[in-house]
Design a protein around this motif. Structure first.
Motif, PDB file in Angstrom:
ATOM      1  N   VAL A 101     -99.649  46.098  62.062  1.00 27.13           N
ATOM      2  CA  VAL A 101    -100.544  45.912  61.162  1.00 27.13           C
ATOM      3  C   VAL A 101    -101.780  46.992  61.588  1.00 27.13           C
ATOM      4  O   VAL A 101    -102.306  47.553  60.368  1.00 27.13           O
ATOM      5  CB  VAL A 101    -101.276  44.689  61.045  1.00 27.13           C
ATOM      6  CG1 VAL A 101    -102.354  44.638  60.280  1.00 27.13           C
ATOM      7  CG2 VAL A 101    -100.183  43.470  60.835  1.00 27.13           C
ATOM      8  N   PHE A 102    -101.966  47.126  62.674  1.00 26.75           N
ATOM      9  CA  PHE A 102    -102.943  48.294  63.163  1.00 26.75           C
ATOM     10  C   PHE A 102    -102.223  49.336  64.041  1.00 26.75           C
ATOM     11  O   PHE A 102    -102.217  49.342  65.097  1.00 26.75           O
ATOM     12  CB  PHE A 102    -104.047  47.557  64.019  1.00 26.75           C
ATOM     13  CG  PHE A 102    -104.681  46.390  63.402  1.00 26.75           C
ATOM     14  CD1 PHE A 102    -105.676  46.564  62.258  1.00 26.75           C
ATOM     15  CD2 PHE A 102    -104.603  44.973  63.786  1.00 26.75           C
ATOM     16  CE1 PHE A 102    -106.303  45.679  61.676  1.00 26.75           C
ATOM     17  CE2 PHE A 102    -105.119  44.101  63.069  1.00 26.75           C
ATOM     18  CZ  PHE A 102    -106.050  44.212  61.957  1.00 26.75           C
ATOM     19  N   PRO A 103    -101.862  50.605  63.263  1.00 24.52           N
ATOM     20  CA  PRO A 103    -101.047  51.437  63.912  1.00 24.52           C
ATOM     21  C   PRO A 103    -101.867  52.425  64.767  1.00 24.52           C
ATOM     22  O   PRO A 103    -101.581  53.138  65.703  1.00 24.52           O
ATOM     23  CB  PRO A 103    -100.376  52.283  62.962  1.00 24.52           C
ATOM     24  CG  PRO A 103    -101.316  52.015  61.606  1.00 24.52           C
ATOM     25  CD  PRO A 103    -101.877  50.656  61.785  1.00 24.52           C
ATOM     26  N   GLU A 104    -103.196  52.683  64.405  1.00 26.98           N
ATOM     27  CA  GLU A 104    -104.146  53.513  65.229  1.00 26.98           C
ATOM     28  C   GLU A 104    -104.473  52.931  66.527  1.00 26.98           C
ATOM     29  O   GLU A 104    -104.859  51.780  66.692  1.00 26.98           O
ATOM     30  CB  GLU A 104    -105.387  53.868  64.284  1.00 26.98           C
ATOM     31  CG  GLU A 104    -104.923  54.412  63.194  1.00 26.98           C
ATOM     32  CD  GLU A 104    -104.298  55.602  63.121  1.00 26.98           C
ATOM     33  OE1 GLU A 104    -104.567  56.569  64.076  1.00 26.98           O
ATOM     34  OE2 GLU A 104    -103.422  56.239  62.191  1.00 26.98           O
ATOM     35  N   LYS A 105    -104.555  53.784  67.414  1.00 20.85           N
ATOM     36  CA  LYS A 105    -105.108  53.366  68.892  1.00 20.85           C
ATOM     37  C   LYS A 105    -106.397  53.086  68.801  1.00 20.85           C
ATOM     38  O   LYS A 105    -106.919  52.132  69.617  1.00 20.85           O
ATOM     39  CB  LYS A 105    -104.925  54.471  69.893  1.00 20.85           C
ATOM     40  CG  LYS A 105    -105.099  54.261  71.371  1.00 20.85           C
ATOM     41  CD  LYS A 105    -104.695  55.240  72.251  1.00 20.85           C
ATOM     42  CE  LYS A 105    -105.213  54.819  73.754  1.00 20.85           C
ATOM     43  NZ  LYS A 105    -104.989  55.999  74.654  1.00 20.85           N
ATOM     44  N   ASP A 106    -107.401  53.743  68.071  1.00 20.69           N
ATOM     45  CA  ASP A 106    -108.773  53.651  68.371  1.00 20.69           C
ATOM     46  C   ASP A 106    -109.177  53.409  66.792  1.00 20.69           C
ATOM     47  O   ASP A 106    -108.563  53.502  65.932  1.00 20.69           O
ATOM     48  CB  ASP A 106    -109.401  54.982  68.719  1.00 20.69           C
ATOM     49  CG  ASP A 106    -108.915  55.174  70.319  1.00 20.69           C
ATOM     50  OD1 ASP A 106    -109.145  54.483  70.982  1.00 20.69           O
ATOM     51  OD2 ASP A 106    -108.744  56.346  70.437  1.00 20.69           O
TER      52      ASP A 106
END
Length: 214
Positions: A101-106
């Motif tokens: 759902v949240f692929p970005e690290k930051d």
């Protein structure tokens, strides 16, 4: 039904209630029957890209009281993969291809969950009589703290039928704002959910039952 060649085929029902159902109905009001059918086919293909979708039916699209419900027949060639004498497949048909759902690290901004939500999936899969489950591992439940939960259950009936259920809940009504400082922990939890949704089960050749002759 899962065939020996890895083809998965069966009937699908999707039902939406609450705010998700209201949004669906609003969108359906402005779509022709052809567009409604095409939208459902595209939705199923996001679950399984090789899916062949037929017999589409949509119920209660304009009924303010009843949940909007989609029905269709689905055939997915090569849903299960062969490796030697084993067959591997993901029982969570509806979620296994979605990814994190949240692929970005930051993240630069807070995460907002506007509504409480519950997803309940049930998948029943019949396997071929000449195959058997090879030590299936059911994903562990994941606590989302005071905001919700994720839980999976699996039952094998008569050695040839898998009943797989999944429940995911965000239980904070009226909206939930997660600050940027808490994003790494939130991402970790949802990465665990994505990993569990992609869990595969293994099938192997069923052991022959010895018979004695007279």
């Amino acid at each position: 039904h899962l065939a020996d060649d890895g083809t998965l085929e069966g009937n699908v029902e999707l039902q939406f209630t609450g705010h998700l159902g209201a949004v669906r109905k609003q969108n359906l009001l402005h779509e022709s029957d052809a567009l409604r059918e095409e939208a459902l086919k595209n939705e199923i293909k996001r679950m399984a890209s090789t899916a062949e979708v037929t017999d589409v039916k949509i119920e209660n699209a304009t009924d303010p009281e009843k949940p909007v419900t989609y029905h269709c027949h689905v055939r997915v060639p090569e849903y299960a993969q062969h490796t030697g004498k084993r067959l591997f497949f993901a029982p969570e048909f509806f979620r296994s291809a979605q990814g994190p759902v949240f692929p970005e690290k930051d993240r630069r901004y807070p995460v907002y969950f506007p509504n409480a939500v519950t997803e309940e999936d049930q998948v029943t899969i019949e396997i071929p009589a000449d195959l058997a489950f090879d030590a299936p591992q059911v994903p562990a439940a994941i606590s989302l703290g005071d905001i919700g939960k994720y839980e999976v259950r699996a039952r094998i009936q008569n050695s040839t039928r898998l009943v797989y259920t999944r429940q995911y809940t965000i239980s904070k009504p009226g909206g939930l704002l997660v600050p940027v400082s808490s994003y790494p922990a939130l991402k970790s939890l949802f990465d665990q959910i994505a990993y569990s949704d992609q869990q595969t089960f293994t099938l192997k050749q069923a052991s022959a039952t010895p018979h004695s002759g007279n």
